[in-house]
Design an enzyme around this catalytic site. Sequence first.
Site, PDB file in Angstrom:
ATOM      1  N   HIS A  64       0.838  -1.204   0.000  1.00 31.79           N
ATOM      2  CA  HIS A  64       0.000   0.000   0.000  1.00 31.79           C
ATOM      3  C   HIS A  64       0.873   1.255   0.000  1.00 31.79           C
ATOM      4  O   HIS A  64       0.659   2.183  -0.802  1.00 31.79           O
ATOM      5  CB  HIS A  64      -0.907  -0.032   1.234  1.00 31.79           C
ATOM      6  CG  HIS A  64      -1.776   1.155   1.410  1.00 31.79           C
ATOM      7  ND1 HIS A  64      -3.153   1.112   1.258  1.00 31.79           N
ATOM      8  CD2 HIS A  64      -1.498   2.449   1.741  1.00 31.79           C
ATOM      9  CE1 HIS A  64      -3.657   2.312   1.480  1.00 31.79           C
ATOM     10  NE2 HIS A  64      -2.674   3.142   1.782  1.00 31.79           N
ATOM     11  N   GLU A  65       1.863   1.295   0.891  1.00 28.00           N
ATOM     12  CA  GLU A  65       2.726   2.468   0.996  1.00 28.00           C
ATOM     13  C   GLU A  65       3.661   2.600  -0.201  1.00 28.00           C
ATOM     14  O   GLU A  65       3.957   3.716  -0.650  1.00 28.00           O
ATOM     15  CB  GLU A  65       3.533   2.411   2.294  1.00 28.00           C
ATOM     16  CG  GLU A  65       2.697   2.482   3.560  1.00 28.00           C
ATOM     17  CD  GLU A  65       1.861   3.751   3.647  1.00 28.00           C
ATOM     18  OE1 GLU A  65       2.313   4.804   3.150  1.00 28.00           O
ATOM     19  OE2 GLU A  65       0.746   3.678   4.192  1.00 28.00           O
ATOM     20  N   HIS A  68       1.960   4.406  -2.969  1.00 30.43           N
ATOM     21  CA  HIS A  68       2.034   5.861  -2.782  1.00 30.43           C
ATOM     22  C   HIS A  68       3.402   6.390  -3.223  1.00 30.43           C
ATOM     23  O   HIS A  68       3.503   7.391  -3.937  1.00 30.43           O
ATOM     24  CB  HIS A  68       1.831   6.222  -1.309  1.00 30.43           C
ATOM     25  CG  HIS A  68       0.429   6.095  -0.821  1.00 30.43           C
ATOM     26  ND1 HIS A  68      -0.654   6.646  -1.467  1.00 30.43           N
ATOM     27  CD2 HIS A  68      -0.072   5.484   0.289  1.00 30.43           C
ATOM     28  CE1 HIS A  68      -1.758   6.382  -0.787  1.00 30.43           C
ATOM     29  NE2 HIS A  68      -1.431   5.677   0.286  1.00 30.43           N
TER      30      HIS A  68
END
Length: 326
Positions: A64-65, A68
């Site tokens: 998820h990170e 980003h």
Amino acid sequence: MFSRAVRLIHVHGIEVRLDPSLAVIAILVAWTFSTRFSPAFGWPLAVVMALVGATLFFASILAHELAHAFEARHRGIDVRGITLFLFGGVTEMDAHAHRPRDEFAIAAVGPWASLVCAAVFGLVATASRAVIDPAGPAIGAVAGLLGWLNLALAIFNLVPGAPLDGGRVLRALLWGLLRRRDRAVSITSWLGQLLGLGLVGFGIWVAVVSTGAVLGALWYLVVGMFLFSAARRELGAARLDATYTHTTVGDLLDGHRDIGGELLVDASTLPRIDADADLHALIDAFADHDAVAVTRQGDIVAVLPQRWVATALRDITQSRGRVGAS
């Protein structure tokens, strides 16, 4: 913020760090997984399933990170690193997006990655039913739980309040609509604070109504306070950014541009003037607190505190002679 974080790995030049607070949630997740699996599989196998499941869960948070981070780099924003901590993960960027569409893409890609992880784990859980080997049910149970957790993570992150991804998505939309990023940040920060207070209130209600759900109530309280605090910090940083957006170094120096070599640094006169760039104004304690120079925090920290009163400004600022006005 994460001074105790330790380096784990580098992924395409992005440093991944682990904060010690992650141990708390890791133990909680492993314990929850093991108690869930033990009735059907017994404790020995349940413990193994829990450890594998917890590791894959944090790997999905990292995915998820990383989504980003990679999107930010794709759009020209440097990424300092990723830190996994008690409440998940945070991607540390050197600057915010310069356009609403960039901010939208950077924010939205995180929940999208969680949805992809949910789909992948769901497919693995479905495929495991065709495995005749006894490991099939165990694999399916772990993958199925991880699929639901990633789906929940994506949905929760889309709640429209800072600092969640949904708050950043809403901020990008408001920024494009209002043509003012500061107003968009203010609105989503206030929504984030309301969300935090709402979770705190819900946690109190759970504690009062159900005495057996103390752990759940405590978790709502802790998460709510974290969201409230993070949203409040984001609002403060936005106000600071707006204050200094059109301020030059010359404005800060206010006539005291010759930093010379006789002005001394005092520990009580080093206010932070830029939350993102980590800049501080150096003050002459003997000149009615007028700013005389600007330097980075690292340059100040390099000077031992006991020597602050005996260190000339020219020894720690990068500028020499006169500082310009821009």
